[in-house]
Design a protein around this motif. Structure first.
Motif, PDB file in Angstrom:
ATOM      1  N   VAL A 383      54.142 -41.586  29.253  1.00  0.00           N
ATOM      2  CA  VAL A 383      53.652 -42.623  29.171  1.00  0.00           C
ATOM      3  C   VAL A 383      54.886 -43.834  29.126  1.00  0.00           C
ATOM      4  CG1 VAL A 383      52.369 -44.050  27.602  1.00  0.00           C
ATOM      5  CG2 VAL A 383      52.074 -41.485  27.531  1.00  0.00           C
ATOM      6  N   SER A 384      54.637 -44.784  30.015  1.00  0.00           N
ATOM      7  CA  SER A 384      55.540 -45.806  30.062  1.00  0.00           C
ATOM      8  C   SER A 384      54.669 -47.079  29.817  1.00  0.00           C
ATOM      9  CB  SER A 384      55.822 -45.798  31.448  1.00  0.00           C
ATOM     10  OG  SER A 384      56.933 -46.928  31.719  1.00  0.00           O
ATOM     11  N   GLU A 385      54.939 -47.374  28.411  1.00  0.00           N
ATOM     12  CA  GLU A 385      54.415 -48.895  27.990  1.00  0.00           C
ATOM     13  C   GLU A 385      55.317 -49.922  28.235  1.00  0.00           C
ATOM     14  OE1 GLU A 385      53.027 -47.669  24.133  1.00  0.00           O
ATOM     15  OE2 GLU A 385      51.272 -46.741  24.908  1.00  0.00           O
ATOM     16  N   LYS A 386      55.247 -51.248  27.595  1.00  0.00           N
ATOM     17  CA  LYS A 386      56.151 -52.356  27.713  1.00  0.00           C
ATOM     18  C   LYS A 386      57.496 -51.855  27.193  1.00  0.00           C
ATOM     19  CE  LYS A 386      52.973 -54.179  25.548  1.00  0.00           C
ATOM     20  NZ  LYS A 386      52.233 -54.952  24.550  1.00  0.00           N
ATOM     21  N   GLU A 387      57.667 -51.548  26.316  1.00  0.00           N
ATOM     22  CA  GLU A 387      59.229 -51.223  25.423  1.00  0.00           C
ATOM     23  C   GLU A 387      59.327 -49.701  25.225  1.00  0.00           C
ATOM     24  OE1 GLU A 387      61.765 -53.603  25.384  1.00  0.00           O
ATOM     25  OE2 GLU A 387      60.236 -54.425  26.860  1.00  0.00           O
ATOM     26  N   LYS A 389      58.977 -45.703  26.248  1.00  0.00           N
ATOM     27  CA  LYS A 389      58.671 -44.778  27.184  1.00  0.00           C
ATOM     28  C   LYS A 389      58.601 -43.287  26.276  1.00  0.00           C
ATOM     29  CE  LYS A 389      61.051 -47.095  30.909  1.00  0.00           C
ATOM     30  NZ  LYS A 389      59.932 -47.931  31.246  1.00  0.00           N
ATOM     31  N   TYR A 390      57.589 -42.735  26.392  1.00  0.00           N
ATOM     32  CA  TYR A 390      57.551 -41.429  25.642  1.00  0.00           C
ATOM     33  C   TYR A 390      56.908 -40.205  26.174  1.00  0.00           C
ATOM     34  CZ  TYR A 390      53.269 -42.839  23.668  1.00  0.00           C
ATOM     35  OH  TYR A 390      51.838 -43.303  23.402  1.00  0.00           O
ATOM     36  N   ARG A 445      64.677 -42.166  20.459  1.00  0.00           N
ATOM     37  CA  ARG A 445      65.018 -41.115  21.082  1.00  0.00           C
ATOM     38  C   ARG A 445      64.220 -39.697  20.932  1.00  0.00           C
ATOM     39  NH1 ARG A 445      71.045 -42.136  19.727  1.00  0.00           N
ATOM     40  NH2 ARG A 445      70.525 -42.077  17.784  1.00  0.00           N
ATOM     41  N   ALA A 446      63.554 -39.613  19.671  1.00  0.00           N
ATOM     42  CA  ALA A 446      62.549 -38.717  19.158  1.00  0.00           C
ATOM     43  C   ALA A 446      61.362 -38.755  19.982  1.00  0.00           C
ATOM     44  CB  ALA A 446      62.260 -38.626  18.016  1.00  0.00           C
ATOM     45  N   ASP A 447      60.699 -40.011  20.337  1.00  0.00           N
ATOM     46  CA  ASP A 447      59.558 -40.203  21.223  1.00  0.00           C
ATOM     47  C   ASP A 447      59.827 -39.820  22.584  1.00  0.00           C
ATOM     48  OD1 ASP A 447      58.269 -41.423  19.049  1.00  0.00           O
ATOM     49  OD2 ASP A 447      58.587 -43.554  19.723  1.00  0.00           O
ATOM     50  N   GLU A 448      61.083 -39.778  23.123  1.00  0.00           N
ATOM     51  CA  GLU A 448      61.353 -39.875  24.434  1.00  0.00           C
ATOM     52  C   GLU A 448      61.168 -38.387  24.786  1.00  0.00           C
ATOM     53  OE1 GLU A 448      64.559 -41.833  27.352  1.00  0.00           O
ATOM     54  OE2 GLU A 448      65.526 -40.608  25.923  1.00  0.00           O
ATOM     55  N   VAL A 449      61.317 -37.439  24.039  1.00  0.00           N
ATOM     56  CA  VAL A 449      61.117 -36.045  24.157  1.00  0.00           C
ATOM     57  C   VAL A 449      60.036 -35.440  23.411  1.00  0.00           C
ATOM     58  CG1 VAL A 449      63.777 -35.660  24.546  1.00  0.00           C
ATOM     59  CG2 VAL A 449      62.821 -35.392  22.276  1.00  0.00           C
ATOM     60  N   GLY A 450      59.182 -36.280  23.096  1.00  0.00           N
ATOM     61  CA  GLY A 450      57.804 -35.906  22.716  1.00  0.00           C
ATOM     62  C   GLY A 450      57.680 -35.463  21.129  1.00  0.00           C
ATOM     63  N   THR A 451      58.770 -35.585  20.364  1.00  0.00           N
ATOM     64  CA  THR A 451      58.749 -35.185  19.148  1.00  0.00           C
ATOM     65  C   THR A 451      57.542 -35.529  18.329  1.00  0.00           C
ATOM     66  OG1 THR A 451      61.100 -34.705  19.057  1.00  0.00           O
ATOM     67  CG2 THR A 451      59.962 -34.846  16.893  1.00  0.00           C
ATOM     68  N   PRO A 452      56.530 -34.953  17.784  1.00  0.00           N
ATOM     69  CA  PRO A 452      55.322 -35.677  17.513  1.00  0.00           C
ATOM     70  C   PRO A 452      55.429 -36.338  15.858  1.00  0.00           C
ATOM     71  CG  PRO A 452      55.076 -33.365  17.375  1.00  0.00           C
ATOM     72  CD  PRO A 452      56.325 -33.631  17.775  1.00  0.00           C
ATOM     73  N   TYR A 453      56.320 -35.938  15.290  1.00  0.00           N
ATOM     74  CA  TYR A 453      56.604 -36.373  13.753  1.00  0.00           C
ATOM     75  C   TYR A 453      58.082 -36.552  13.295  1.00  0.00           C
ATOM     76  CZ  TYR A 453      51.591 -35.255  13.360  1.00  0.00           C
ATOM     77  OH  TYR A 453      50.335 -35.105  14.102  1.00  0.00           O
ATOM     78  N   CYS A 454      58.365 -37.839  12.748  1.00  0.00           N
ATOM     79  CA  CYS A 454      59.529 -38.047  12.272  1.00  0.00           C
ATOM     80  C   CYS A 454      59.612 -38.395  10.767  1.00  0.00           C
ATOM     81  CB  CYS A 454      60.229 -39.342  12.954  1.00  0.00           C
ATOM     82  SG  CYS A 454      60.657 -38.978  14.618  1.00  0.00           S
ATOM     83  N   ASP A 471      53.911 -40.942  13.005  1.00  0.00           N
ATOM     84  CA  ASP A 471      53.234 -40.528  14.061  1.00  0.00           C
ATOM     85  C   ASP A 471      53.905 -40.812  15.370  1.00  0.00           C
ATOM     86  OD1 ASP A 471      50.688 -38.886  14.809  1.00  0.00           O
ATOM     87  OD2 ASP A 471      50.488 -40.770  15.966  1.00  0.00           O
ATOM     88  N   ARG A 472      54.187 -40.126  16.261  1.00  0.00           N
ATOM     89  CA  ARG A 472      54.643 -40.574  17.562  1.00  0.00           C
ATOM     90  C   ARG A 472      53.730 -41.448  18.473  1.00  0.00           C
ATOM     91  NH1 ARG A 472      54.160 -35.721  21.273  1.00  0.00           N
ATOM     92  NH2 ARG A 472      52.205 -36.445  21.453  1.00  0.00           N
ATOM     93  N   ASP A 473      52.307 -41.063  18.298  1.00  0.00           N
ATOM     94  CA  ASP A 473      51.650 -41.916  19.319  1.00  0.00           C
ATOM     95  C   ASP A 473      51.170 -43.134  18.731  1.00  0.00           C
ATOM     96  OD1 ASP A 473      51.841 -39.858  20.746  1.00  0.00           O
ATOM     97  OD2 ASP A 473      49.990 -38.747  20.364  1.00  0.00           O
ATOM     98  N   ALA A 474      50.867 -43.194  17.646  1.00  0.00           N
ATOM     99  CA  ALA A 474      50.328 -44.527  16.881  1.00  0.00           C
ATOM    100  C   ALA A 474      51.605 -45.531  16.387  1.00  0.00           C
ATOM    101  CB  ALA A 474      49.337 -44.132  15.852  1.00  0.00           C
ATOM    102  N   THR A 475      52.646 -44.944  16.287  1.00  0.00           N
ATOM    103  CA  THR A 475      54.026 -45.197  15.500  1.00  0.00           C
ATOM    104  C   THR A 475      53.600 -45.680  13.935  1.00  0.00           C
ATOM    105  OG1 THR A 475      53.735 -47.654  16.078  1.00  0.00           O
ATOM    106  CG2 THR A 475      54.838 -46.031  17.732  1.00  0.00           C
ATOM    107  N   SER A 476      52.492 -45.389  13.364  1.00  0.00           N
ATOM    108  CA  SER A 476      52.308 -45.653  12.040  1.00  0.00           C
ATOM    109  C   SER A 476      52.775 -44.647  11.077  1.00  0.00           C
ATOM    110  CB  SER A 476      50.722 -45.851  11.995  1.00  0.00           C
ATOM    111  OG  SER A 476      50.164 -44.546  12.291  1.00  0.00           O
ATOM    112  N   GLN A 477      52.896 -45.106   9.881  1.00  0.00           N
ATOM    113  CA  GLN A 477      53.528 -44.149   8.804  1.00  0.00           C
ATOM    114  C   GLN A 477      52.726 -43.949   7.684  1.00  0.00           C
ATOM    115  OE1 GLN A 477      56.928 -46.581   8.888  1.00  0.00           O
ATOM    116  NE2 GLN A 477      58.251 -45.009   8.829  1.00  0.00           N
TER     117      GLN A 477
END
Length: 512
Positions: A383-387, A389-390, A445-454, A471-477
């Motif tokens: 997925v490549s969004e504005k700023e 990529k993941y 960095r984590a998003d880029e390789v698809g890590t779902p949770y940080c 959460d990787r997709d929503a970036t919410s916590q």
RNA sequence: GCGGCAGUAGUCUAGCUUGGUUAUGACACGAGCUUGCCAAGCUCGCGACGCGGGUUCGAAUCCCGCCUGCCGCACCA
């Protein structure tokens, strides 16, 4: 150029972050070979693991593991020695290359299969066969062997080949396997391993490899009883089929049908084939490939392998390579068992207890490449969004499951973070610790390789033993108690709870 | 396998036409400082002319071979 932008970006990412790269790079590389890096190996293993869930766990098939090097007589019996070695001829003028047999058939109407090279040379000269592109003079006939040949042992130099498919290992073991199955039909046997094909000119990166991983299932059944015990579960599944009859008429028309209708209307030869078409579709969707980019294409009679009477390719649409075959489902009939019976003089029949007669099993073969869906998955997950990529990989497929970060590299946070890290590791999570650069960079960095949770250890962690999970997709916590973290992460990774219910929501700074 | 084009740090890239100081820049990466949650900043550091040969006083630059990639042809059971 813009067309394959996604492919270029995802391949750049794959190389840079350790998914795949060309093999033997420091010696200039060899076409048709790719290495899987640390993340690639993890992802590939997870694809294989999922395949096992489908075929070994749920279908209950037996998995075996047989050698990659196969003595010549096996592949003579299987037909591969005859069908893999093509006599080729090249035009002296325009350099086009042809299979001699095809060219002769086209120009003289005569079949010369089985002739020696010398006979073919003579035949071509006598019948004045010319280049069908430019009419030019043809050169000398040469063999092209698409199997890698080798010698087994010293001295006798017994000829062996690197297996072009894993299937033969299963057919060879049929007698032992049917005894293991205690005579019950149908039964299935699978093998996952490397296969080798010496492609003339492999391009298309990881799509056409000379050494690749295949996962094959051979389903043995009584030809008078081609039923699957759980067919009803699959009967309503929708299939998108591109039939051979439509391809021959140059029609792009797809047939949308249920599994049940496909069998009733004889679009697909039998229940077992239709069942495995549907299972293949479910497998691909379960990997995270969108339903809309999956179709099944029936091979035309000219395209089919020598052993097959009906073949359906599962294809996935990609930006870079168009429709890519990721699995082939072949109705191999009794071809392999009867050939091995004939060549080895072993009885390959099975006694059917309920029918009180001997049966020579027929075979339906769902055969998957692993490397191709691997690529499709990367391309469709990218997925490549504005700023941002993941890789929006499915959680259970992500190579790294959890990132663990101390918010700051002081005040006891790194020590606490290490504690959390070890706690997760000991519970079997695939985790990665990262304390380099800003917190945002680490998420990226984590998003880029698809890590779902940080999870991030902050001041409140030190005070009250809670930490944030992102959460990787929503970036919410959400904020979670440390003692509950393993349970929460496990539930999240299994999709048992929605992220919003995983803990107390954390407001983003920009929102407050 | 044939023809055309190309190959510069981990990634992208300038330089090549017209050979000549220490091979450009960005991003990434590492160390440190900073940073109180989303690729910020500062300092320092690591790091490349695909491989081999030739021409030349001197080659990233010119020539040849090989390897690899892209495009077209062929092949893909």
């Amino acid at each position: 150029m813009a067309v394959a932008k996604k492919h270029e970006e995802v391949m750049e990412l794959a190389k840079r972050r350790g998914f795949i790269w060309p093999s033997f790079e420091i010696y200039g590389g060899v076409a048709g070979f790719y290495d899987f890096g640390p993340l690639g190996a993890l992802l590939k293993n997870k694809i294989i693991q999922k395949w096992r869930e489908f075929y070994v766990v749920r279908e209950g098939f037996f998995e075996i593991d047989s050698p990659s090097i196969v003595p010549e007589e096996v592949l003579r019996a299987s037909g591969h020695v005859d069908h893999f070695v093509d006599a080729m001829v090249e035009c002296q003028k325009c350099r086009s290359a042809f299979r001699v047999v095809d060219l002769v058939l086209e120009q003289t109407g005569k079949g010369i299969e089985g002739m020696s090279k010398e006979e073919m040379d003579r035949f071509v000269k006598e019948h004045k066969v010319r280049c069908s592109d430019c009419g030019g003079e043809l050169g000398k006939i040469f063999d092209f062997n698409a199997m890698f040949r080798t010698a087994i042992g010293p001295g006798s130099q017994r000829v062996g080949y690197l297996r072009p498919e894993t299937a033969q290992g299963i057919f060879i073991d049929f007698k032992r396997l049917q005894r293991y199955a205690r005579g019950k039909l149908p039964f299935g046997v699978v093998q996952i391993g490397k296969g080798y094909r010496n492609e003339i000119s492999p391009r298309q990166g990881i799509i056409r490899l000379r050494e690749f991983t295949m996962a094959e299932a051979e389903v043995f059944f009584d030809p008078e009883d081609p039923h699957h015990p759980r067919f009803s579960e699959m009967a309503g599944e929708q299939l998108r089929l591109w039939r051979a009859c439509d391809q021959i008429k140059d029609r792009e028309q797809l047939t949308e049908t249920t599994v049940e209708q496909a069998v009733e209307r004889k679009v697909v030869c039998n229940e077992l084939m239709a069942y495995y078409l549907a299972l293949t579709k479910r497998f691909l969707i379960d990997l995270g490939i969108p339903n809309g980019v999956i179709r099944f294409r029936e091979q035309t009679p000219g395209q089919r392998a020598h052993y097959s009477s009906e073949t359906w390719d599962a294809e996935v649409s990609t930006e870079r390579f168009g429709w890519v075959e990721v699995a082939g489902l072949a109705y191999r009939t009794d071809y392999d068992l009867s050939r091995h019976a004939q060549f080895s003089k072993e009885d390959m029949t099975i006694f059917s207890a309920d029918k009180k007669r001997k049966v020579l099993c027929h075979v339906v073969e769902p055969s998957y490449g692993i490397d191709r869906p691997f690529y499709c998955l990367l391309e469709h997950s990218y997925v490549s969004e504005k700023e941002r990529k993941y890789l929006r990989l499915k959680k259970e497929l992500a190579p790294i499951e959890v990132g663990v970060f101390p918010l700051l590299n002081r005040a006891g946070m790194p020590e606490k973070a290490r504690e959390v890290l070890e706690g997760l590791k000991s519970r079997g999570f695939m985790v990665e610790y990262d304390d380099a650069g800003s917190i945002g960079r680490r998420y990226a960095r984590a998003d880029e390789v698809g890590t779902p949770y940080c999870v991030t250890i902050d001041h409140r962690t030190l005070e009250e033993d809670t930490l944030t999970v992102r959460d990787r997709d929503a970036t919410s916590q959400v904020r979670v108690k440390i003692e509950e973290l393993p349970r929460v992460l496990r539930s999240l990774l299994c999709d048992e709870i929605p992220f919003s219910e995983a803990g107390e929501p954390v407001k983003k700074r920009s929102e407050s």
